[in-house]
Design an enzyme around this catalytic site. Structure first.
Site, PDB file in Angstrom:
ATOM      1  N   THR A 199     -30.382  -3.105   4.423  1.00 53.22           N
ATOM      2  CA  THR A 199     -30.077  -4.485   4.076  1.00 53.22           C
ATOM      3  C   THR A 199     -28.776  -4.507   3.288  1.00 53.22           C
ATOM      4  O   THR A 199     -28.730  -4.062   2.139  1.00 53.22           O
ATOM      5  CB  THR A 199     -31.199  -5.104   3.233  1.00 53.22           C
ATOM      6  OG1 THR A 199     -32.338  -5.269   4.073  1.00 53.22           O
ATOM      7  CG2 THR A 199     -30.790  -6.470   2.697  1.00 53.22           C
ATOM      8  N   LYS A 259     -30.892 -12.899   7.723  1.00 58.75           N
ATOM      9  CA  LYS A 259     -31.838 -12.425   6.716  1.00 58.75           C
ATOM     10  C   LYS A 259     -31.760 -13.280   5.455  1.00 58.75           C
ATOM     11  O   LYS A 259     -32.788 -13.622   4.845  1.00 58.75           O
ATOM     12  CB  LYS A 259     -31.602 -10.947   6.409  1.00 58.75           C
ATOM     13  CG  LYS A 259     -32.777 -10.404   5.620  1.00 58.75           C
ATOM     14  CD  LYS A 259     -32.937  -8.934   5.569  1.00 58.75           C
ATOM     15  CE  LYS A 259     -34.145  -8.690   4.677  1.00 58.75           C
ATOM     16  NZ  LYS A 259     -34.197  -7.376   4.108  1.00 58.75           N
ATOM     17  N   LYS A 285     -31.020 -13.358  -6.218  1.00 54.05           N
ATOM     18  CA  LYS A 285     -29.707 -12.960  -5.673  1.00 54.05           C
ATOM     19  C   LYS A 285     -29.547 -13.478  -4.239  1.00 54.05           C
ATOM     20  O   LYS A 285     -28.481 -14.001  -3.878  1.00 54.05           O
ATOM     21  CB  LYS A 285     -29.584 -11.434  -5.689  1.00 54.05           C
ATOM     22  CG  LYS A 285     -28.243 -10.913  -5.257  1.00 54.05           C
ATOM     23  CD  LYS A 285     -28.344  -9.438  -4.857  1.00 54.05           C
ATOM     24  CE  LYS A 285     -29.232  -9.279  -3.635  1.00 54.05           C
ATOM     25  NZ  LYS A 285     -29.474  -7.934  -3.166  1.00 54.05           N
TER      26      LYS A 285
END
Lengths: 287, 287, 287, 287
Positions: A96, A171, A239
C-alpha cells in the site's frame, strides 16, 4: 510451470506466497529477516539472498512490503529489485503506497526496460490467508493479464483500473467511504444509548436490513463491548481520510461528509486514541 | 384460531394482511376505500364497515396507515378505532409516526382500558410481501408477546424496545445511519468519477469487502445509471434526518456527520429534488 | 406630551423605561414584582396595578418580558395587557419571542381592534442603559412611525422589517452569524495555541485589521483569561442556532457552517457548559 | 542615516519602499523589470542592477515578492540576494510564503553568516500605501529590533512572534478566521433573502452591533450588489484554508468550522469561481 518471485514475507506476504505454492506454482522468495523464509522453503519455495536475485531470475516478481519507505528501499537498494530488472522482467508491487511512490518505482522499472503494475489490496490477514483479497491493479494491462493466474490465487476479485496511480486512488476512496460509515455508525450508537435504546438492538436492526454489512457487524459488536484493539489503527484511517480529501481538493470535488468524518478522527487523535482501532472514534463522538 | 383486525390496506398493509391470512389466521379488515377490501375478502377475510367495528370485534387489531395524520384520523374519527376499544381490546399501530403521535394514541387507548403497542417497520413493499419486515415494537410487553405469532408472519425480525416512543426513535436512528451512508457513498462515487475511475469499479470493490451492503449494491447501480425513481422520497429522508438531529438536541448528543448529511439533503431539496429518491442527493454532491 | 405605557422592569426593561422618562415622555409602568416600580416612580413614572390598566390608559404600550412564556402570560392573563386593548390602543412587544408567539399575540390584539408591533432588540444591559439598542421592528408600519420618537430614545438604530415575524427572524439570523463567528474564533485561538503562538497575539492581529469587531475584542480577551461568566448563556445560543437552522429547513436553505457551529455548541452542552457564556464553546473546541 | 535595501517593487513593494523614502531613509532598490525603479529613483532611491548588489551594500534588505517561487528565485538566483549576504548583512522577507520556504531561505542566509527575519503582512494595496499594514515577524529577535524603525514606517502594527515559521502560521490562522467569517456571513445573507428580509437590513443590523467589522461592511455591500471583482481571489483563500487545516492536522487540533468553510470554498471552485473574489462563495451557498 512458471516461476514467480515474491519479496516480503510479513503478516500479509507470507500467506499470499503460500497460496501461490499451494496452487502449484514455483516460487522464489526473499525477506529482509531470512528466518521468515524457512517456513516457505519447507513448502517448496526457493530462497534467494537478495531482491535483485529474485527479480533477475523470475519473469514476474510480486512485492508486499510494509509501507512506502520499505517499498522504496527494497526497490532502490544496492542489491534491490531494480538491479535484476530488464527486458522480460516484470514487477508487481502489492504494497500500500501513495500514487507518487508508485509512479516513481514504475518509472525506474520502465527505464530499465521492465514492466510494472501497482496492485494494492483491500483486506487484511484473514483474507490474505484465505486467498480472498480484493486486488486493485493499475499500470500495464498486458502484465495484468499475464499475472492474473497468480493474482487469482491471492484474491477473490482482481480489478484492472487503468493508469498507474489508480490503484492507490481507489484504495483511498474505499477507505474514505469506510471512515464515513464508521462515524455515522458511531453517532447512531451514541444517540441510541442516550435515547435509552440498547446498542445491541440497533446493531440487530441494522444487521437485518438493507444496511447490513460485515464491518457494522464486527466493529459494532466490539464498540458495544468497549474493545478497541487495533486491527486498522485510527491514525492510519485519519491519514487516509486526509489524503482522500486532498485528492478531492486537487480534483475540485467538495466532500462535506468526508471532511467532517476526518475532523472526528482528528478529535479522537487529540484524545490520545491514535494507536487504537479506528472504531475508537466512537469515544470522541460519545464523550 | 384467534381473529385479528387489520386497518389500512395500502401498498404495505394489503400484503401484510395477506400474510396473516396465508398463515391461517382469521382476519377482519377495513380500508378507507372499500374496493381495496375485495382482494382480501377473496382470500377469506371478513370485511368491516368502520374501524370501530374491527377493534370492537377483535382482541388485537393491527393498523398500517400512510402517515401520522392518517393514523390519528383512523383512531380518533367518530367511527374510529378508539370507539371499539375497551378492556380486552388491544391496538398495534404499525404506521410510521413520530413519538408524540404514538404517545397520544397510546394514552387514549389506555384511558379506554385497552392496551397499545407501537410497531413501526423497517422495509418497504417487497419485504412486506415476503413477510421479511423488521418490526420495531414498543409499549406493553405482554401485548407484544400475545401479538408475536402474528407479527412473526409479517416480519423476519421482531424486536421489543421498551417504553412507548422507542420504536419511533429506533426507526429515526436507523434512517439517520442510512442517510449518512448514502452521502458518503455519493461522495465516493463523485470523487471516483473525477479521478477517472469507473463508478462500477468502486461499487464492485465495495461489494466485495467488509462494507458490502444491499443498499450500496441496489442504489449504487441506480445512481450510476442516473435512475432516481423514488422508492424512499428525498424529502422524507431529509425530514427523518432533521428529526434525528432534533432528538440529539434533546438528549445532548452532538451529531456532526448527521448534521452534514442533513445539509446535503437540504441542498438537494433546494435543487428541486424533493420528490426524487433520496439517492438523488448524488446530484447535489457531484454538481 | 404623549403618555407611553411600559410593562416589565427587569435588567433590560428598567433602563429602557428610564430613557423614555429622561427624554421627557410621560410613562406609566407596571412590573410583576411591584418593588421594581419604586425607582421609576422616583423619576416621575406613574405606577399601575395591572397590565390592563396600562394598556387601557396609554395610546402605545411597550412590553419587555423575559421570554415567550412571560410575554404570553402578561398579554393573556385575566388582568393582562389584552384586556385594556381596543381601538386606538397599540401594543409594542420588545421581548425576544419566536415568530409563532409574536403572531399569536398580534392576532389577539388585532381581534380586539388594537394595533401590534413586534420589536425585539439586539444588545444587552449596557446598550439598554445607553439607549443604543438595535430595534428590529415588524408588523404595522403606521404604528412603527408613531412609536418611533420613543423607540429612538431606547435604540440607536430602529429598523422596520415588514410583516410580523420578520423581527424575530432577523434576530435569529444575527445570532446565527454571531454563533458562527464565535466558533471560528475559538478554532483560531485553539490552533494558535497549539502552534505555539499567543492568544493575545492572534487577538491583536485580528483587532488591527478588516476582521476587527467588538465581540472578538471583548470575548477573545475573556476566553484567553478562561473567564466564561455568562452574559449570553450557551444554551440560549444553541437554541437560537437550532431555530435558525430550522428556518433554513423551512425555506430550503442549506446552512453547513451554521449546522456545524450548532454541533459544536451541542458538544459544549454535553460537556456541562450550558449555563456558561456562549464563548465557553472554546472548551469544547480546544479540549 | 542608515541605508535599507528593498527588493520587489510590485503593487505592494513599491508603496512600501516609498514610505521608507518619505520617512527620510536612504533606500537602494531592485526590481525584476527595471522600469519599475524609475519612480522610486525620482523620489531619491539608488537603483541596483542585481539583488546581490543590494544585499551586499545594505545592512538590512527587505524583500516583497509575489509568491514563494519568486521569493526563492530572487534569493537563490546566480546574482541573487544570497550572494551578497555575509556577516553584518541581514535579510527581511516580507513576501507571503509557507513556513517551509521561509525556513529554507533562513537556513541559507544563516549558513552564509547573515541574519534572517520572515515578516509577512496582513493588508493589501491601500494599507501598503498608507503605511498601515500589520507585520507578522518571526526569526531573530535582535534583527527585528534593528529593523523596527523601518518596519514602523510600513505598518501600523509590528508583532514579533518567535521562531521562524510563526509569521506564516499566524497569517494562515488569520485567513482561516476570515474564511470562516465569510461563510457564515454568506449563509446569513442567503437565509435572510429566502426569509423575505433585505440583505441591506441584515448588513445594517450587523454593522450596528458587536459583530460590526470592516470586512462585513465592505464585502457585504459588494455581495448584495453581485460584485465579485477579485481583491483576494477565491482560489487563494481556499488554499489558505487547506493549509490551515493541514496545520491543525499536524498539531492534532480538530477544526470542524474551518473544514466546512473549506468545503464551501471548494464547492465554489467546482462552480468555476476560482478567480473571483473569495466572497463569491456566496454563489455556492445561495444557489
Amino acid at each position: 510451470m512458471q516461476t514467480f518471485g515474491f519479496l516480503g514475507l510479513g503478516i500479509m506476504g507470507a500467506p499470499m506466497a503460500k497460496n501461490l505454492l499451494k496452487a502449484g506454482f514455483a516460487v522464489t522468495v526473499w525477506n529482509r529477516s531470512p528466518e521468515k523464509c524457512a517456513e516457505l522453503a519447507a513448502l517448496g519455495a526457493t530462497v534467494a539472498a537478495t531482491p535483485a536475485e529474485v527479480t533477475g531470475s523470475c519473469a514476474i516478481t510480486f512485492a508486499m512490503l510494509a509501507d512506502p519507505a520499505a517499498a522504496e528501499a527494497v526497490c532502490f537498494a544496492p542489491d534491490g529489485a531494480l538491479q535484476g530488472i530488464g527486458a522480460g522482467r516484470s514487477y508487481v508491487d502489492m504494497s500500500t503506497v501513495d500514487a507518487a511512490t508508485s509512479q516513481k518505482i514504475g518509472a525506474a522499472i520502465a527505464f530499465k526496460g521492465g514492466r510494472f503494475l501497482e496492485a494494492p489490496v483491500s483486506g487484511s490477514k484473514k483474507p490474505a490467508e484465505d486467498g480472498t483479497l480484493i486486488i486493485l491493479a493499475a499500470g500495464e494491462r498486458e502484465l495484468f493479464d499475464e499475472a492474473l493466474p497468480a493474482l487469482e490465487k491471492m484474491g477473490k476479485k482482481c480489478l484492472f483500473l487503468g493508469e498507474l496511480g489508480n490503484g492507490a486512488r481507489m484504495k483511498l476512496i474505499v477507505n474514505m467511504v469506510m471512515g464515513g460509515m464508521m462515524t455515522i455508525l458511531c453517532e447512531g450508537l451514541a444517540l441510541a444509548t442516550k435515547a435509552g435504546l440498547r446498542s445491541s438492538s440497533l446493531l440487530d436492526v441494522l444487521d437485518s436490513g438493507a444496511l447490513a454489512n460485515p464491518m457494522f457487524k464486527l466493529k459494532g459488536a466490539q464498540i458495544a463491548q468497549g474493545n478497541f484493539a487495533p486491527a486498522f489503527p485510527l491514525k492510519h484511517m485519519q491519514k487516509d481520510m486526509r489524503l482522500a480529501i486532498a485528492l478531492g481538493d486537487d480534483l475540485g470535488q467538495p466532500l462535506f461528509a468526508a471532511a467532517n468524518a476526518n475532523e472526528s478522527f482528528k478529535k479522537a487523535r487529540a484524545l490520545g486514541l491514535s494507536d487504537e482501532d479506528f472504531s475508537a472514534v466512537f469515544q470522541a463522538i460519545s464523550s
